[in-house]
Design a protein around this motif. Structure first.
Motif: not given
Length: 138
Positions: A107-108, A115-117, A119-123
């Motif tokens: 899941t996580l 996020d890495r690909e 450059r997001a901040e969902l985590l």
């Protein structure tokens, strides 16, 4: 305050009598934390009310879980109350179980990769959600 207490290598355990567990015990714990942090860096954790001596072991275990979770994941500048830990109460019980790590992988890990690909901040958003004990408004 003359209460039953025990010194450990890295902590002091106190059984503090209260008439109710509601806000009263949290207020006492916060008062103790504020008074002691003026002299020492401490973390205060409390378990649920122990109605009898037979319940002390359970309450101690809960306070220890709150302390462990607080040290690893939460803001330790406030009283860590076991009843406020929400989902963390379940996660701490599962921390050594393969099912938790399988859940993470299935899941996580996708969220981490996204996020890495992208450059997001969902985590980061998920972390803030848990830091606020599941409070969506915060």
């Amino acid at each position: 305050m003359n209460v039953p207490s025990m010194r450990r290598a890295d902590s002091i355990l106190c059984y503090i009598p209260t008439s109710t567990h509601s806000q009263h015990s949290s207020e006492i714990a916060e008062h103790i934390r504020l008074r002691l942090t003026a002299e020492l860096p401490i973390i205060v954790a409390i378990g649920r009310e122990a109605a009898s001596i037979a319940d002390w072991k359970r309450s101690l275990g809960e306070a220890e879980q709150a302390l462990l979770i607080g040290r690893e994941l939460l803001d330790t500048t406030r009283v860590l109350d076991y009843t406020d830990l929400g989902i963390y109460r379940l996660l701490i019980l599962l921390r050594d179980k393969p099912e938790l790590w399988e859940f993470y992988r299935s899941t996580l890990i996708a969220l981490v990769d996204y996020d890495r690909e992208q450059r997001a901040e969902l985590l980061k958003t998920l972390t803030v959600f848990f830091d606020n004990l599941g409070n969506l408004a915060r």
